[in-house]
Design an enzyme around this catalytic site. Sequence first.
Site, short mmCIF file in Angstrom:
data_model
loop_
_atom_site.label_atom_id
_atom_site.label_comp_id
_atom_site.label_asym_id
_atom_site.label_seq_id
_atom_site.Cartn_x
_atom_site.Cartn_y
_atom_site.Cartn_z
N ARG A 280 40.62 37.05 43.76
CA ARG A 280 39.67 37.45 42.72
C ARG A 280 39.47 36.31 41.74
NH1 ARG A 280 41.57 43.75 41.50
NH2 ARG A 280 41.48 44.41 43.69
N ARG A 295 47.59 38.48 35.60
CA ARG A 295 46.19 38.33 36.02
C ARG A 295 46.04 37.00 36.74
NH1 ARG A 295 42.24 41.49 34.22
NH2 ARG A 295 43.47 42.11 32.39
N GLU A 369 48.35 48.24 33.98
CA GLU A 369 47.79 48.83 35.20
C GLU A 369 48.38 48.17 36.44
OE1 GLU A 369 43.74 48.73 37.80
OE2 GLU A 369 43.50 48.57 35.62
N SER A 372 45.25 51.85 41.29
CA SER A 372 43.98 52.50 40.99
C SER A 372 43.53 53.31 42.20
CB SER A 372 42.92 51.45 40.65
OG SER A 372 41.74 52.05 40.19
N ARG A 410 52.24 41.27 40.64
CA ARG A 410 52.18 41.99 39.36
C ARG A 410 53.29 43.01 39.23
NH1 ARG A 410 46.82 44.74 36.68
NH2 ARG A 410 46.16 42.54 36.72
#
Length: 443
Positions: A280, A295, A369, A372, A410
């Site tokens: 990403r 991130r 987070e 999801s 993460r």
Amino acid sequence: MLDMKFIRESPDAVRRGAAAKNIPIELDTLLALDERRRSAQTQLQALVTEQNQISRDIGPLMGQLKKTTDAAAKASLEARIQSMRQRPTELKLQTATLEEQIKQLEPQLEAILLTIPQPPDEDVPAGKTAEENVELRRWGRIPAFDFTPRGHVELGQQLKLFDLERGVKLAGSRSYFLMGAGALLHQAVLRLAMDMMVYENGFTPVSVPVLVKEPAMRGTGFFPAGREQAYRVGEINESGDDERFLTGTGEVGLTAMYMDEILDYSQLPIKLVTQSTCFRREAGTYGKDTSGLYRIHQFDKVEQVIICKADRAESISWHQRILANSEALLQRLNLPYRVMQCCTGDLGPKNASMVDIETWMPSRQAYGETHSASRLYDFQARRCNLRFRDENGKVHFCHTLNNTVAASPRILIPILELYQNADGSVRVPDALVPYMGGLQVIA
């Protein structure tokens, strides 16, 4: 993608859904283009009907002509037949004109249709940003340290678990090396996640391409919205549907593998899981979460995807079940978390409902987070042309759902920070010890 019939019949619902998601749409333009296309198609069908009628009528008229002896009647029949023989030429020209109109309208229509978001389900709370998401429940106890806890960056550097400086030197910002026990811990979490999904939950493991063509990204709803997050790769002469991109989630490969297919109802539900490397660009996050592993541009993720029948109740049920799978992993790791129902403004274009899981991260003094879970109904399936044939032979678009099982590194943030000891060592979670060769403490 929404059904054009639904958009035509329920424009107000579409407008409300887009407004709730804070997504501007060109609905009036879309409806006008649709009306022009439907008018052209109606005219085209009328011309086809006339052509078929001429073909049916001209034979009997030729028979009458042969039998007619009256000169006046014969002349009238000959004139009529001659006119009918000339008419197909006129029809061909008119048909070509209409077909060209439709050919020009369809890409304009599709371009706008791809930007129309799915309306959120009625039970999704209203809100503009993630700050207005609603907490559903919490699990686990947030520990109270009797020493000053270290953040994952400090722990990782002291224990030589990762090297951020050399990662940046090699690949630029938001890059890293995982080293030694850090690399092993990363793999251990992913292996535990895969084992739980395959051996305990009966999902089919799949190794997916992470380099895919444009239609796969468009079909799964990551283009056109979200295009700025994808890395374009491949040959420099690629264009259009042959352009290739690195995927940001295994969801792309798992869902798009069935695009343009008609499945049999007996195959459903299809339960798939993959471990894949994800990429990403993190466009729009300049200056945000620049240090550490939160991130980053490249990571590995175990992703679960469900392809099921077109039944809303079944989709809702699967949404809860895939969410439970992810919670089970966090509970196995004994990581405290909370479950958040995303508000309308945080759903994104494709989701009817989305539930995030946020895991406690001491260095952030907040939940971050980590998962999801998305419910999409037939939105992706329409874009992918992914269908199934029911018991009566009727063809429907499938429903699709997806959810993170584990995303690493993460997930290493809460593991390292919550399992740290006063001397700077880190205890390996019991569930991961077998995957770490029996190692119980990283020191």
